[in-house]
Design a protein around this motif. Structure first.
Motif, short mmCIF file in Angstrom:
data_model
loop_
_atom_site.label_atom_id
_atom_site.label_comp_id
_atom_site.label_asym_id
_atom_site.label_seq_id
_atom_site.Cartn_x
_atom_site.Cartn_y
_atom_site.Cartn_z
N ALA A 195 -34.36 -42.38 47.97
CA ALA A 195 -34.13 -43.14 46.53
C ALA A 195 -34.72 -44.20 46.30
O ALA A 195 -34.77 -44.87 45.20
N LEU A 196 -34.51 -45.18 47.46
CA LEU A 196 -34.72 -46.75 47.28
C LEU A 196 -36.20 -47.19 47.63
O LEU A 196 -36.46 -48.42 47.50
N HIS A 197 -36.69 -46.10 48.34
CA HIS A 197 -38.19 -46.60 48.94
C HIS A 197 -38.10 -47.58 49.72
O HIS A 197 -38.81 -48.53 49.87
N ILE A 198 -37.12 -47.43 50.75
CA ILE A 198 -37.00 -48.49 51.82
C ILE A 198 -36.94 -47.72 52.88
O ILE A 198 -36.13 -46.34 52.97
N SER A 199 -37.50 -48.04 54.19
CA SER A 199 -37.37 -47.20 55.40
C SER A 199 -36.05 -46.93 55.88
O SER A 199 -35.17 -47.66 55.61
N SER A 200 -35.92 -45.89 56.60
CA SER A 200 -34.36 -45.48 57.08
C SER A 200 -34.03 -46.57 58.11
O SER A 200 -32.66 -46.97 58.12
N SER A 201 -34.97 -47.22 58.70
CA SER A 201 -34.40 -48.23 59.63
C SER A 201 -33.87 -49.37 58.90
O SER A 201 -33.08 -50.17 59.30
N GLU A 202 -34.66 -49.80 57.91
CA GLU A 202 -34.12 -50.83 57.04
C GLU A 202 -32.86 -50.82 56.34
O GLU A 202 -31.82 -51.50 56.18
N ILE A 203 -32.54 -49.26 55.90
CA ILE A 203 -31.19 -48.76 55.48
C ILE A 203 -30.21 -49.06 56.47
O ILE A 203 -29.16 -49.86 56.38
N SER A 204 -30.47 -48.75 57.92
CA SER A 204 -29.46 -48.92 58.69
C SER A 204 -29.11 -50.34 59.10
O SER A 204 -27.86 -50.52 59.14
N GLU A 205 -30.09 -51.19 59.05
CA GLU A 205 -29.92 -52.51 59.42
C GLU A 205 -29.27 -53.19 58.17
O GLU A 205 -28.24 -53.90 58.36
N SER A 206 -29.48 -52.95 56.96
CA SER A 206 -28.64 -53.04 55.68
C SER A 206 -27.18 -52.88 56.02
O SER A 206 -26.43 -53.67 55.72
N LEU A 207 -26.88 -51.52 56.24
CA LEU A 207 -25.58 -51.28 56.17
C LEU A 207 -25.04 -51.93 57.42
O LEU A 207 -23.50 -52.25 57.17
N ASN A 208 -25.41 -52.32 58.62
CA ASN A 208 -24.94 -53.03 59.55
C ASN A 208 -24.49 -54.37 59.07
O ASN A 208 -23.42 -54.90 59.36
N ARG A 209 -25.40 -54.93 58.17
CA ARG A 209 -25.21 -56.27 57.77
C ARG A 209 -23.96 -56.21 56.80
O ARG A 209 -23.17 -57.13 56.74
N SER A 210 -23.88 -55.24 55.99
CA SER A 210 -22.96 -55.26 55.05
C SER A 210 -21.51 -54.77 55.77
O SER A 210 -20.64 -55.34 55.10
N SER A 268 -20.22 -58.13 57.14
CA SER A 268 -20.04 -58.93 56.07
C SER A 268 -18.56 -58.51 55.16
O SER A 268 -18.12 -59.28 54.42
N GLY A 269 -18.10 -57.55 55.80
CA GLY A 269 -16.86 -56.75 54.90
C GLY A 269 -17.18 -56.20 53.75
O GLY A 269 -16.21 -56.26 52.99
N LEU A 270 -18.49 -56.03 53.26
CA LEU A 270 -18.93 -55.31 52.05
C LEU A 270 -19.04 -54.11 52.08
O LEU A 270 -18.97 -53.19 51.00
N ILE A 271 -18.74 -53.29 53.32
CA ILE A 271 -18.90 -51.94 53.42
C ILE A 271 -17.97 -51.40 54.31
O ILE A 271 -17.43 -52.46 55.37
N SER A 272 -17.10 -50.32 54.43
CA SER A 272 -16.16 -50.00 55.40
C SER A 272 -16.68 -49.82 56.74
O SER A 272 -17.98 -49.75 57.02
N PRO A 273 -15.92 -49.82 57.75
CA PRO A 273 -16.49 -49.73 59.08
C PRO A 273 -17.39 -48.48 59.67
O PRO A 273 -18.15 -48.61 60.26
N ASP A 274 -16.97 -47.36 58.59
CA ASP A 274 -17.77 -46.36 58.84
C ASP A 274 -18.95 -46.31 57.97
O ASP A 274 -19.75 -45.46 58.19
N LYS A 275 -18.98 -47.22 57.46
CA LYS A 275 -20.22 -47.48 56.40
C LYS A 275 -20.50 -46.28 55.31
O LYS A 275 -21.76 -46.07 55.18
N LYS A 276 -19.61 -46.10 54.76
CA LYS A 276 -19.57 -44.92 53.70
C LYS A 276 -19.08 -45.22 52.39
O LYS A 276 -19.33 -44.95 51.51
N LYS A 277 -18.02 -46.31 52.53
CA LYS A 277 -17.34 -46.94 51.34
C LYS A 277 -17.63 -48.36 50.96
O LYS A 277 -17.27 -49.23 51.72
N VAL A 278 -18.20 -48.69 49.94
CA VAL A 278 -18.35 -49.98 49.64
C VAL A 278 -17.05 -50.87 49.17
O VAL A 278 -16.17 -50.13 48.58
N MET A 279 -16.70 -51.79 49.73
CA MET A 279 -15.53 -52.47 49.56
C MET A 279 -15.53 -53.19 48.39
O MET A 279 -16.28 -54.48 48.22
N LYS A 280 -15.30 -52.54 47.08
CA LYS A 280 -15.56 -52.98 45.74
C LYS A 280 -15.13 -54.36 45.45
O LYS A 280 -15.75 -55.18 44.72
N SER A 281 -14.01 -54.43 45.84
CA SER A 281 -13.20 -55.65 45.34
C SER A 281 -14.24 -57.07 46.23
O SER A 281 -14.24 -58.12 45.43
#
Length: 177
Positions: free
Chosen positions: A33-48, A51-64
């Motif tokens: 959907a984002l036209h980004i490689s799968s490895s970049e998606i994985s790295e992005s989720l790890n950074r987030s 940073s506390g911007l996504i849950s530890p299981d990397k499935k839920k954005v910490m919206k607040s």
């Protein structure tokens, strides 16, 4: 444990896309959907995650936390200065989601051959952003609001935050032609 070397601009887009899905997704879905490689998606989720911007299981954005980052940090971490006049896709206060709130002779656009508007260029957060936004109206709206925060004055920023919070908190209902 991986080291955190700071957020990248496309990390914001990945988190916005997850919010727009509002259900189950796989990394390959985000990649496609984002036209980004799968490895970049994985790295992005790890950074987030770090940073506390996504849950530890990397499935839920910490919206607040994400809203606070957008409101108080985005324009400093990913600043933008409007560039030359070009044809493109409206963004910021010029995008459909905000254009009824603000009168301005100055238009902002993402540079694109597909665009019909002329305005000052706001560089997208990553190269394929225009493609991803073209495939998803809600993502387009959120990215335009992000640009209003990155490039806007106080009133535009406040309205953009208000609209982002509304999008984050309930199912999206804006219609597209």
């Amino acid at each position: 444990m991986k080291a955190h070397n700071g957020m990248r601009p496309h990390d914001i887009v990945v988190l916005l896309k997850i919010i727009s899905i509002r259900g189950e997704w796989l990394n390959k879905d985000l990649s496609s959907a984002l036209h980004i490689s799968s490895s970049e998606i994985s790295e992005s989720l790890n950074r987030s995650r770090i940073s506390g911007l996504i849950s530890p299981d990397k499935k839920k954005v910490m919206k607040s936390a994400f809203i606070k980052f957008i409101q108080f940090g985005l324009r400093y971490v990913f600043p933008v200065e409007p560039g030359s006049m070009e044809r493109g896709i409206p963004t910021g206060h010029s995008a459909p989601i905000l254009k009824d709130y603000f009168l301005s002779a100055e238009k902002y656009v993402w540079p694109s051959r597909l665009g019909k508007e002329k305005g000052f260029v706001i560089q997208p957060l990553y190269p394929n952003q225009v493609l991803a936004a073209g495939d998803n109206g809600q993502l387009y709206d959120m990215l335009a609001l992000i640009d209003a925060i990155r490039a806007g004055k106080t009133r535009e920023c406040e309205k953009a935050i208000e609209l982002l919070e509304q999008i984050f908190d309930k199912p999206y209902a804006r219609e597209y032609n």
